[in-house]
Enzyme design. Sequence first.
Site, PDB file in Angstrom:
ATOM      1  N   GLU A  40      45.502  54.501  -3.569  1.00  0.00           N
ATOM      2  CA  GLU A  40      46.752  55.128  -4.015  1.00  0.00           C
ATOM      3  C   GLU A  40      47.207  56.204  -3.021  1.00  0.00           C
ATOM      4  OE1 GLU A  40      48.286  57.555  -7.998  1.00  0.00           O
ATOM      5  OE2 GLU A  40      46.206  57.747  -7.342  1.00  0.00           O
ATOM      6  N   LYS A 111      54.104  52.987 -10.853  1.00  0.00           N
ATOM      7  CA  LYS A 111      53.088  53.524 -11.770  1.00  0.00           C
ATOM      8  C   LYS A 111      53.727  54.000 -13.073  1.00  0.00           C
ATOM      9  CE  LYS A 111      49.348  56.991 -11.656  1.00  0.00           C
ATOM     10  NZ  LYS A 111      48.783  58.081 -10.814  1.00  0.00           N
ATOM     11  N   CYS A 146      45.449  54.235 -10.693  1.00  0.00           N
ATOM     12  CA  CYS A 146      44.749  55.485 -10.982  1.00  0.00           C
ATOM     13  C   CYS A 146      44.781  55.870 -12.468  1.00  0.00           C
ATOM     14  CB  CYS A 146      45.315  56.602 -10.100  1.00  0.00           C
ATOM     15  SG  CYS A 146      44.207  58.031  -9.910  1.00  0.00           S
TER      16      CYS A 146
END
Length: 259
Positions: A40, A111, A146
Site C-alpha cells: 500500500e 480503498k 490494509c
Amino acid sequence: MRASLVQFDVDPFEPVAARRERAAGLVRSLGDSDLVVLPELWPVGAFAFESFTTEAEPLDGPTAEVMAAAARDAGVWLHAGSIVERAADGALFNTSLVFSPDGALVRTYRKIHRFGFDKGEAVLMSAGTDPVTVPHPKATLGLATCYDLRFPELFRALVDAGSRLFVVPAGWPERRREHWTLLARARAVENQSYVLACGTAGTHAGVEQAGHSIVVGPWGEVLAEAGPDEEVLTVDLDPARVDTVREEFPALKDRVLGR
C-alpha cells in the site's frame, strides 16, 4: 500458481522517482511469477500524510506508467499496490492498480475503509464504495487494502462475487503486528480462501512498519511469512485447494445472515 509479494522498504530519503524505478526492477526480476504484489502507498509512505497532496497523481500518472511497463516487460499480472489518486474533481483516493501481462490497467480499487479515526487518511482521502474482483486466469482475485482487513463484510462480498484469493496490500504498523497475522488468518478461515497480505518494511513518517507479509491457505494455515526487512516472498499455490476445502467442510453453504 506462483505468487510473489514484494515487501518494499519505503525509505523517506529516497526520491520517489528512484523508488518507482527500484520497484520496477524488482517486478522485472519476477518474470516466473503468475502474480506479483506490491504494498500500500509505497510511492509516498502510508503514514506520510503531509505528502499525500503533493504526491497525488492520476490513474495514468508516473507510477502507473512505470508499473505498466514493468508488468509488460516481466509478462506478469501485477498488483502494483496503491497510490494516492487525484480524481478529476480533485478528490484524493487510496487506489490500487492491477495490470495484466500486456501492461494494460485492468482494474482499480479505491480503498473503502479509511484509517485514522478522523485524522490522517480518514480526512484527507475520500472513500471508495465498490468491492472489486480481478479475473486472473488461475483464480479470481478479491481486492482489499490494509485497514479493510478489519471488516469481514467486505470479504464476504468478494466471496459472493466469485473471489478465491484475497490480495491485501498494506502499510501496517509494527505495534499492531499481531492483529495483522490474526486477521489475515481469520479472513482465510471464514471465507475458505487464500490470503496474500503484502506489507512494507522500514519507517514511514516515524511509524515503524510491521513487515511480516504473509500468505495464508484456505484452511487458515500459514504457507509463508516474511521477516521485518525488505524481502520478496514467493510461494506456489494450488487454486483447486479452495474447492477441496469448501467441499470437505462446506461452512459457506450454512450462512444464514447477510445473504
